[in-house]
Scaffold this active site. Structure first.
Site, short mmCIF file in Angstrom:
data_model
loop_
_atom_site.label_atom_id
_atom_site.label_comp_id
_atom_site.label_asym_id
_atom_site.label_seq_id
_atom_site.Cartn_x
_atom_site.Cartn_y
_atom_site.Cartn_z
N GLY A 11 0.82 -1.22 0.00
CA GLY A 11 0.00 0.00 0.00
C GLY A 11 0.85 1.27 0.00
N GLN A 12 0.16 2.41 0.07
CA GLN A 12 0.86 3.70 -0.04
C GLN A 12 1.93 3.85 1.03
OE1 GLN A 12 -1.28 7.23 1.09
NE2 GLN A 12 0.08 8.60 -0.08
N ASP A 53 -3.14 -12.32 4.33
CA ASP A 53 -4.39 -11.59 4.46
C ASP A 53 -4.65 -11.50 5.95
OD1 ASP A 53 -6.97 -10.73 4.58
OD2 ASP A 53 -7.73 -12.09 3.05
N TYR A 142 -15.22 4.52 8.27
CA TYR A 142 -13.77 4.57 8.47
C TYR A 142 -13.45 5.09 9.86
CZ TYR A 142 -8.93 6.10 7.58
OH TYR A 142 -7.57 6.30 7.62
N ILE A 172 -1.62 11.61 3.80
CA ILE A 172 -0.21 11.36 3.51
C ILE A 172 0.06 11.57 2.02
CG2 ILE A 172 1.68 9.68 3.64
CD1 ILE A 172 0.61 10.51 6.41
N1 SER Z 1 -5.91 9.68 4.22
C1 SER Z 1 -7.00 9.06 4.92
C2 SER Z 1 -8.24 9.11 4.13
O1 SER Z 1 -8.45 10.10 3.48
C3 SER Z 1 -7.22 9.74 6.24
O2 SER Z 1 -6.61 9.05 7.23
O3 SER Z 1 -9.01 8.21 4.19
#
Ligand code: SER
Length: 319
Positions: A11-12, A53, A142, A172
């Site tokens: 991932g990023q 996973d 989230y 980020i």
């Molecule tokens: N970069 C994340 C998002 O936008 C925030 O923690 O979901």
């Protein structure tokens, strides 16, 4: 000797954190764990890669046992915009995946780094200089999983003595792997589009202020917290951290200092705008500064200069 497993290593954040940890502790000491995305050549060639996973706890336990892992950086998670599209999946990955990792860490006595987010706050949180300890009533799936995750990490520390630590990351920004569907992704996309087309259509409105951070600082935050003297940590999990604070207009201006003809238009996406509006404008990260010496290295202009230079080269090579 440190033996580290990074989940979400393709991932990023995971992709760059894995490389940084390998530079620090040695390639073979850091196991990149990814689910389905193929690892990059750099990841594959610099140390072990394992298909894990986090929803499969025996797979996580198997890797931890086989390599004698003592520290897990648990980066596998679903970001905010994707989570709104499939809340059940986000709950499963962000909560059940985390609980699996914490259980494995408990059994194998591993330390665990777990990122939370500015998304762990909601509209009733004080939006300016948001304190470390404050109201957390997020309105997104989230955010709900992030608050529950923070509490779960605290619980595993106090109840079972698992050495859990974590920060609340802002958006980020990086030039490596693209982010996977967050609300703050515009601040990455804008650089690609500025170089490719000289213009960008932003899905968040002008005046939407959010905290942000350049990837080298995000990596520095994770590693310095994990290496901090535990005796100094009052909070352990969910430290507010920040580096930059801007809205789309300010970011566009910093790009214009390098690409004067750059233009920006707006086409607001209701879902992501609503999410962004429910998040704080700016966090107070003084607890992180005091307890483990948090201090970012990059300001907006330094980041923009580097992002444009590195991405120009990368995109030219891809042509
Ligand atoms: N970069 C994340 C998002 O936008 C925030 O923690 O979901």
């Amino acid at each position: 000797m440190k033996r580290v497993l990074v989940t979400g290593a393709t991932g990023q954040i995971g992709s760059e954190l894995t490389m940084a940890l390998r530079t620090r502790y040695g390639g073979d000491q850091v196991i990149a764990g990814g689910r389905k995305t193929k690892p990059s050549e750099a990841l594959r060639n610099s140390g072990p890669f394992e298909a894990v996973d986090c929803l499969d706890s025996s797979a996580v336990a198997g890797v931890v046992r086989r390599y004698g892992v003592d520290t897990i950086y648990h980066l596998a998670a679903i970001l905010s915009a994707v989570a709104e599209a499939d809340p059940a999946h986000a709950w499963n990955v962000n909560i059940n995946g985390l609980r699996n990792v914490l259980d494995v860490a408990r059994e194998h006595r591993c330390a665990v780094f777990v990122p939370s987010s500015i998304g762990a706050f909601g509209a009733s949180t004080p939006p300016n200089d948001t304190p470390q300890d404050t109201i957390q009533r997020p309105s997104t799936m989230y955010g709900i999983t992030k608050v529950a995750g923070e509490l779960l990490c605290d619980y595993y520390f106090t109840r079972f003595g698992v050495d859990t630590r974590g920060v609340r990351y802002p958006g980020i920004i990086s030039h490596g792997t693209l982010p996977g569907g967050g609300t703050t992704d515009y601040a990455v996309e804008i650089y690609y589009e500025a170089i490719r087309r000289g213009r960008y259509t932003c899905y968040l409105a002008a005046g939407t202020f959010l905290d942000m951070m350049y990837m080298p600082d995000a990596i520095k935050a994770a590693i310095s917290l994990m290496e901090a003297d535990p005796g100094l940590l009052v909070h352990r999990n969910a430290f507010n951290v920040t580096a930059l604070n801007f809205d789309p207009e300010i970011l566009a201006r910093s790009i214009r200092a390098h690409i004067p003809e750059f233009t920006m238009a707006y086409q607001v996406d209701d879902v992501r705008q609503r999410i962004a509006d429910s998040w704080p404008n700016h966090l107070d990260d003084s607890a992180a500064c005091e307890q483990w010496g948090w201090k970012p290295d990059y300001d907006l202009d330094a980041m923009t200069g580097e992002m444009l230079a590195v991405l120009s080269e990368k995109l030219q090579q891809q042509e």
